[in-house]
Enzyme design. Sequence first.
Site, short mmCIF file in Angstrom:
data_model
loop_
_atom_site.label_atom_id
_atom_site.label_comp_id
_atom_site.label_asym_id
_atom_site.label_seq_id
_atom_site.Cartn_x
_atom_site.Cartn_y
_atom_site.Cartn_z
N ASN A 10 0.86 -1.18 0.00
CA ASN A 10 0.00 0.00 0.00
C ASN A 10 0.90 1.23 0.00
OD1 ASN A 10 -1.82 2.02 0.46
ND2 ASN A 10 -2.39 1.37 2.53
N LYS A 12 0.09 4.25 -0.40
CA LYS A 12 -0.58 5.45 0.12
C LYS A 12 -0.33 6.62 -0.85
CE LYS A 12 -0.29 3.37 4.62
NZ LYS A 12 -0.28 3.47 6.05
N HIS A 97 -9.72 1.03 4.47
CA HIS A 97 -8.42 1.18 5.14
C HIS A 97 -8.58 2.11 6.33
CE1 HIS A 97 -4.38 2.56 5.96
NE2 HIS A 97 -4.01 1.38 5.49
N GLU A 99 -7.01 4.56 7.37
CA GLU A 99 -6.92 6.01 7.11
C GLU A 99 -8.19 6.52 6.44
OE1 GLU A 99 -3.13 5.58 5.22
OE2 GLU A 99 -2.38 4.98 7.19
N GLU A 169 -5.77 -5.04 10.23
CA GLU A 169 -4.74 -4.02 10.50
C GLU A 169 -5.11 -3.25 11.76
OE1 GLU A 169 -2.45 -2.80 6.72
OE2 GLU A 169 -4.28 -1.64 6.81
N GLY A 175 1.90 2.29 10.87
CA GLY A 175 2.83 3.42 10.77
C GLY A 175 3.42 3.84 12.10
N SER A 214 2.89 -1.95 10.47
CA SER A 214 4.33 -1.92 10.78
C SER A 214 5.05 -3.23 10.43
CB SER A 214 4.57 -1.55 12.24
OG SER A 214 4.19 -0.20 12.46
P1 PGA Z 1 2.47 0.42 7.67
O1 PGA Z 1 1.05 0.61 6.94
O2 PGA Z 1 3.05 -0.87 7.15
O3 PGA Z 1 3.27 1.62 7.30
O4 PGA Z 1 2.18 0.32 9.15
C1 PGA Z 1 0.21 -0.49 6.68
C2 PGA Z 1 -1.07 0.00 6.05
O5 PGA Z 1 -1.55 1.07 6.44
O6 PGA Z 1 -1.65 -0.66 5.17
#
Ligand code: PGA
Length: 258
Positions: A10, A12, A97, A99, A169, A175, A214
Amino acid sequence: MIARPVLAANWKMNLGPHEARAFIAAFAARSPEQRGTTVIICPPDVSLDAARDAVSGRADIHLGAQNIFWEDKGAYTGETSAPLARATGAEFVLVGHSERRHVFGETDEETGRKCVAAARAGLTPILCVGETLAEREAGETERVVLRQLHAGLRGLTPAQVAGSLVAYEPVWAIGTGRTATPDDASTTHRALRAAVGGVLGAADRDVPILYGGSVNTANAAALLAAPGVDGLLVGGASLDPVSWASIVAAGAARAAHR
Ligand code: PGA
């Protein structure tokens, strides 16, 4: 059936068309074609076209969009529909997701509409679910993720549910550098798997359930080895072709081990 483990990147809001092309060339050079895994790259919409050209000839690398709107077309400035994403080369789409839910206020009901729109257009939804830290500390993890799961998949036919993917997740792990332990992931994946069986009735329960939050080169193998984890959804560590190739290699090693 989709080859697993599934390794989904992803990106983003990162990597424009030129960068996407360069990334895929660098990644492909390091990562030989695999039969036993499915690699999905989710670039920003503006880079889908370039990414599609760059992955041509690699049957093991697929593309996904990061979000869609639920209407197929019309006066919705700034939105991308499922048919438009499909026409640009996406085969998958992330829905719900964290976000989208927590930055843009997307509701459970909206995720359900998006999954229906995706399936209607021939896109495979990857429904993302996950609890916040406060919800986890209040002992509500299972209640929250099962609510999100049901709301997301409710409008799909049993065959469409069977053709979907789910990503667990935990919001507190995205993140932040804090990863769920393989045991935490397994526990929630088990609950999700049982609930997918419920949504599907007696039909195929074998929907791939990915873990995300992460994930990095150091923890990917252990997470992939956790019972019930069928793949990974990776944000930050998927932005560098070297670390992404290393995570995909961990997936290939896992596939060979199965
Ligand atoms: P991250 O993000 O690996 O940076 O924690 C995962 C995601 O949001 O899909």
